[in-house]
Design a protein around this motif. Structure first.
Motif, PDB file in Angstrom:
ATOM      1  N   ILE A   1       0.872  -1.173   0.000  1.00  0.00           N
ATOM      2  CA  ILE A   1       0.000   0.000   0.000  1.00  0.00           C
ATOM      3  C   ILE A   1       0.912   1.227   0.000  1.00  0.00           C
ATOM      4  CG2 ILE A   1      -0.147   0.010   2.545  1.00  0.00           C
ATOM      5  CD1 ILE A   1      -2.985   1.162   2.306  1.00  0.00           C
ATOM      6  N   ALA A   2       0.414   2.347  -0.456  1.00  0.00           N
ATOM      7  CA  ALA A   2       1.227   3.564  -0.477  1.00  0.00           C
ATOM      8  C   ALA A   2       1.256   4.227   0.903  1.00  0.00           C
ATOM      9  CB  ALA A   2       0.677   4.534  -1.514  1.00  0.00           C
ATOM     10  N   ASN A   3       2.175   5.159   1.052  1.00  0.00           N
ATOM     11  CA  ASN A   3       2.275   5.957   2.276  1.00  0.00           C
ATOM     12  C   ASN A   3       1.247   7.091   2.203  1.00  0.00           C
ATOM     13  OD1 ASN A   3       3.167   8.086   4.125  1.00  0.00           O
ATOM     14  ND2 ASN A   3       5.031   6.878   4.354  1.00  0.00           N
ATOM     15  N   PRO A   4       0.395   7.259   3.203  1.00  0.00           N
ATOM     16  CA  PRO A   4      -0.650   8.288   3.136  1.00  0.00           C
ATOM     17  C   PRO A   4      -0.123   9.720   3.142  1.00  0.00           C
ATOM     18  CG  PRO A   4      -0.596   7.287   5.313  1.00  0.00           C
ATOM     19  CD  PRO A   4       0.306   6.476   4.442  1.00  0.00           C
TER      20      PRO A   4
ATOM     21  N   LYS B   1      -1.112  11.113  13.394  1.00  0.00           N
ATOM     22  CA  LYS B   1      -1.427   9.946  14.208  1.00  0.00           C
ATOM     23  C   LYS B   1      -0.927   8.674  13.521  1.00  0.00           C
ATOM     24  CE  LYS B   1      -5.141   7.751  16.830  1.00  0.00           C
ATOM     25  NZ  LYS B   1      -6.530   7.865  17.343  1.00  0.00           N
ATOM     26  N   TRP B   2      -1.069   8.608  12.200  1.00  0.00           N
ATOM     27  CA  TRP B   2      -0.572   7.443  11.461  1.00  0.00           C
ATOM     28  C   TRP B   2       0.955   7.351  11.589  1.00  0.00           C
ATOM     29  CZ3 TRP B   2       2.833   6.280   7.574  1.00  0.00           C
ATOM     30  CH2 TRP B   2       2.735   4.985   7.028  1.00  0.00           C
ATOM     31  N   ASP B   3       1.638   8.494  11.459  1.00  0.00           N
ATOM     32  CA  ASP B   3       3.103   8.515  11.600  1.00  0.00           C
ATOM     33  C   ASP B   3       3.518   8.031  12.986  1.00  0.00           C
ATOM     34  OD1 ASP B   3       3.605   9.473   9.038  1.00  0.00           O
ATOM     35  OD2 ASP B   3       3.648  11.567   9.671  1.00  0.00           O
ATOM     36  N   ASP B   4       2.814   8.542  14.010  1.00  0.00           N
ATOM     37  CA  ASP B   4       3.187   8.237  15.397  1.00  0.00           C
ATOM     38  C   ASP B   4       2.860   6.800  15.803  1.00  0.00           C
ATOM     39  OD1 ASP B   4       4.043  10.848  15.618  1.00  0.00           O
ATOM     40  OD2 ASP B   4       2.264  11.543  16.698  1.00  0.00           O
ATOM     41  N   GLU B   5       1.702   6.303  15.359  1.00  0.00           N
ATOM     42  CA  GLU B   5       1.207   5.036  15.862  1.00  0.00           C
ATOM     43  C   GLU B   5       1.365   3.856  14.911  1.00  0.00           C
ATOM     44  OE1 GLU B   5      -2.697   5.230  17.529  1.00  0.00           O
ATOM     45  OE2 GLU B   5      -2.327   7.159  18.545  1.00  0.00           O
ATOM     46  N   VAL B   6       1.565   4.139  13.622  1.00  0.00           N
ATOM     47  CA  VAL B   6       1.643   3.046  12.639  1.00  0.00           C
ATOM     48  C   VAL B   6       2.973   3.075  11.874  1.00  0.00           C
ATOM     49  CG1 VAL B   6       0.562   1.948  10.652  1.00  0.00           C
ATOM     50  CG2 VAL B   6      -0.865   3.083  12.364  1.00  0.00           C
ATOM     51  N   GLY B   7       3.226   4.193  11.211  1.00  0.00           N
ATOM     52  CA  GLY B   7       4.417   4.291  10.367  1.00  0.00           C
ATOM     53  C   GLY B   7       5.723   4.129  11.116  1.00  0.00           C
ATOM     54  N   SER B   8       5.712   4.450  12.402  1.00  0.00           N
ATOM     55  CA  SER B   8       6.947   4.363  13.205  1.00  0.00           C
ATOM     56  C   SER B   8       7.206   2.961  13.755  1.00  0.00           C
ATOM     57  CB  SER B   8       6.860   5.345  14.380  1.00  0.00           C
ATOM     58  OG  SER B   8       5.759   5.023  15.220  1.00  0.00           O
ATOM     59  N   LEU B   9       6.223   2.065  13.601  1.00  0.00           N
ATOM     60  CA  LEU B   9       6.378   0.710  14.143  1.00  0.00           C
ATOM     61  C   LEU B   9       7.377  -0.110  13.313  1.00  0.00           C
ATOM     62  CD1 LEU B   9       2.621  -0.217  14.808  1.00  0.00           C
ATOM     63  CD2 LEU B   9       4.350   0.370  16.524  1.00  0.00           C
ATOM     64  N   PRO B  10       8.124  -1.005  13.963  1.00  0.00           N
ATOM     65  CA  PRO B  10       9.032  -1.886  13.196  1.00  0.00           C
ATOM     66  C   PRO B  10       8.218  -2.883  12.358  1.00  0.00           C
ATOM     67  CG  PRO B  10       8.931  -2.565  15.502  1.00  0.00           C
ATOM     68  CD  PRO B  10       8.171  -1.281  15.418  1.00  0.00           C
ATOM     69  N   GLN B  11       8.842  -3.372  11.311  1.00  0.00           N
ATOM     70  CA  GLN B  11       8.167  -4.370  10.472  1.00  0.00           C
ATOM     71  C   GLN B  11       8.914  -5.703  10.524  1.00  0.00           C
ATOM     72  OE1 GLN B  11       7.772  -1.532   6.934  1.00  0.00           O
ATOM     73  NE2 GLN B  11       5.998  -2.846   6.640  1.00  0.00           N
TER      74      GLN B  11
ATOM     75  N   ASN C   1       1.849  -6.864   7.971  1.00  0.00           N
ATOM     76  CA  ASN C   1       1.815  -7.635   6.731  1.00  0.00           C
ATOM     77  C   ASN C   1       2.344  -6.865   5.516  1.00  0.00           C
ATOM     78  OD1 ASN C   1       0.674  -9.755   8.138  1.00  0.00           O
ATOM     79  ND2 ASN C   1      -1.429  -9.191   7.612  1.00  0.00           N
ATOM     80  N   VAL C   2       2.608  -5.566   5.706  1.00  0.00           N
ATOM     81  CA  VAL C   2       3.034  -4.718   4.587  1.00  0.00           C
ATOM     82  C   VAL C   2       4.508  -4.930   4.278  1.00  0.00           C
ATOM     83  CG1 VAL C   2       3.408  -2.320   3.847  1.00  0.00           C
ATOM     84  CG2 VAL C   2       1.263  -2.959   4.967  1.00  0.00           C
ATOM     85  N   ASN C   3       4.813  -5.167   3.004  1.00  0.00           N
ATOM     86  CA  ASN C   3       6.214  -5.326   2.598  1.00  0.00           C
ATOM     87  C   ASN C   3       6.844  -4.008   2.171  1.00  0.00           C
ATOM     88  OD1 ASN C   3       5.481  -4.960  -0.266  1.00  0.00           O
ATOM     89  ND2 ASN C   3       4.711  -7.049  -0.165  1.00  0.00           N
ATOM     90  N   GLN C   4       6.006  -3.040   1.761  1.00  0.00           N
ATOM     91  CA  GLN C   4       6.530  -1.735   1.343  1.00  0.00           C
ATOM     92  C   GLN C   4       5.413  -0.704   1.299  1.00  0.00           C
ATOM     93  OE1 GLN C   4       8.331  -1.688  -2.551  1.00  0.00           O
ATOM     94  NE2 GLN C   4       8.855   0.473  -2.474  1.00  0.00           N
ATOM     95  N   TYR C   5       5.709   0.510   1.781  1.00  0.00           N
ATOM     96  CA  TYR C   5       4.832   1.659   1.598  1.00  0.00           C
ATOM     97  C   TYR C   5       5.408   2.472   0.430  1.00  0.00           C
ATOM     98  CZ  TYR C   5       2.704   0.738   6.175  1.00  0.00           C
ATOM     99  OH  TYR C   5       2.042   0.165   7.238  1.00  0.00           O
TER     100      TYR C   5
ATOM    101  N   PHE D   1      -7.533   2.206  13.784  1.00  0.00           N
ATOM    102  CA  PHE D   1      -6.078   2.254  13.960  1.00  0.00           C
ATOM    103  C   PHE D   1      -5.518   0.918  14.416  1.00  0.00           C
ATOM    104  CE2 PHE D   1      -6.113   6.682  13.028  1.00  0.00           C
ATOM    105  CZ  PHE D   1      -4.800   6.992  12.674  1.00  0.00           C
ATOM    106  N   GLU D   2      -6.320   0.140  15.126  1.00  0.00           N
ATOM    107  CA  GLU D   2      -5.880  -1.213  15.452  1.00  0.00           C
ATOM    108  C   GLU D   2      -5.742  -2.037  14.178  1.00  0.00           C
ATOM    109  OE1 GLU D   2      -4.783  -2.526  18.350  1.00  0.00           O
ATOM    110  OE2 GLU D   2      -4.894  -0.414  18.949  1.00  0.00           O
ATOM    111  N   TRP D   3      -6.691  -1.838  13.247  1.00  0.00           N
ATOM    112  CA  TRP D   3      -6.621  -2.527  11.956  1.00  0.00           C
ATOM    113  C   TRP D   3      -5.364  -2.098  11.186  1.00  0.00           C
ATOM    114  CZ3 TRP D   3      -6.359  -1.096   6.840  1.00  0.00           C
ATOM    115  CH2 TRP D   3      -6.614  -2.091   5.889  1.00  0.00           C
TER     116      TRP D   3
END
Length: 344
Positions: free
Chosen positions: A167-170, A334-344, A202-206, A193-195
């Motif tokens: 999926i792309a980066n928002p 919020k996406w940057d803080d809570e999702v995008g910053s998480l390790p993969q 599961n994302v391999n690349q934004y 946001f939990e979703w």
């Protein structure tokens, strides 16, 4: 002396005429910021120049990148028209005073959703096409990896898809921001946001571009892609083993938009392009570029294969709220803080 004065007068007249010609020539130019696929952007430039003789300098960037550029250039605008891309950043640009109001003579021929987009932005933008979000997957790759066929948004957090979703980066992509806003509207913000956090695993690349994930799926580089259905149709028509899913919970949609940039140096040329882009004949050129969005002019026939929006379970997407500067900025942070910053 008379001969000398005559030559001097002639020289002044020649310079004056040259300056006037230069001024006229400068007026017959246009700087276009274009956000759909490059093939469609190029087709629009060629058709507009052929019809009007106006020279066009075109830059293609995703809608999030284009919005950021227009905002950065606000004190010294370099672009004239922003054509295409999801409507949310166009609405934010309108709210922040980055675009000019203009109502085309073609306005009354537009479908209600396109007119509503203009009304919400006080005529600082207008709808030019529409398209719904979906899930696309590579049928051959899914079978090869023995993965289940996704039917719903909820399915995509299944650990079976680890490393298989793109999926792309928002922040850079209007497509991905529309997905973010869609998920929040379907599940509510907390569960949404939990979703998103579950999907992140599961994302391999934004990607930067919203259409890039389905192109990667077509090439066999990822099994599943989240993007607009019309971008999936492009790959299907090109012969790739892509299947299109309308998520069972319902889905959001975009109103691709067009705006004249505030302080446009070539305002008259910008208005000419605006009118040109809203005409039914021009909107029907999309099929030549393998673009399968639904056109906004009621007189334009959608290209064969375009998703039928009437047959889809579309949510009541709140364009005004999620296109507002405050809400869009808040959700992205919020996406940057809570999702995008998480390790993969």
């Amino acid at each position: 002396m008379t001969r000398i004065l005559g030559k001097a007068a002639l020289a002044v007249l020649t310079l004056a005429l040259g300056a006037a010609a230069g001024s006229a020539q400068a007026a017959e130019r246009l700087t276009l910021y274009c956000s759909p696929q490059i093939e469609w952007c190029q087709l629009m430039v060629e058709a507009f120049t052929k019809e009007t003789g106006i020279e066009v300098a075109m830059t293609r960037k995703s809608s999030g990148e284009t919005f950021a550029q227009i905002k950065a250039e606000a004190s010294n605008p370099k672009g004239d028209v922003w054509w295409g891309g999801t409507g949310d950043p166009h609405l934010q640009a309108a709210e922040e005073g980055l675009t000019e109001p203009y109502k085309s003579p073609t306005f009354d021929a537009l479908l209600p959703w396109a007119q509503n987009q203009a009304t919400a932005a006080e005529s600082k933008t207008v709808g030019i096409y529409a398209g719904a979000l979906g899930i696309g997957y590579n049928e051959e790759l899914l079978k090869e990896k023995n993965l289940p066929v996704p039917q719903c948004w909820a399915d995509l957090t299944d650990p079976a898809y680890k490393g298989e979703v793109q999926i792309a980066n928002p922040n850079s992509s209007g497509t991905a921001y529309t997905t973010l806003a869609t998920i929040v509207q379907i599940f509510g913000e907390d569960k949404g946001f939990e979703w998103l956090k579950g999907l992140h695993k599961n994302v391999n690349q934004y990607t930067k571009s919203g259409s890039a994930p389905i192109k990667a799926a077509a090439r066999g580089e990822t099994a599943v892609a989240i993007t607009f259905m019309h971008d999936m149709v492009t790959q299907v028509v090109s012969g790739f083993p892509i299947k299109i899913v309308a998520p069972c919970e319902g889905t959001g949609y975009e109103i691709g938009s067009m705006s004249i940039i505030k302080g446009a140096r070539n305002l008259e040329s910008a208005k000419k392009f605006y009118d040109f882009a809203l005409s039914p004949e021009v909107q029907m050129l999309a099929a030549q570029a393998k673009a399968y969005q639904v056109p906004s002019n009621a007189g334009a026939t959608p290209p064969p294969g375009a998703p039928n929006l009437d047959e889809l379970k579309l949510i009541e997407y709140d364009f005004k709220k999620y296109g507002s500067s405050a809400e869009r900025s808040r959700l992205l942070k919020k996406w940057d803080d809570e999702v995008g910053s998480l390790p993969q």
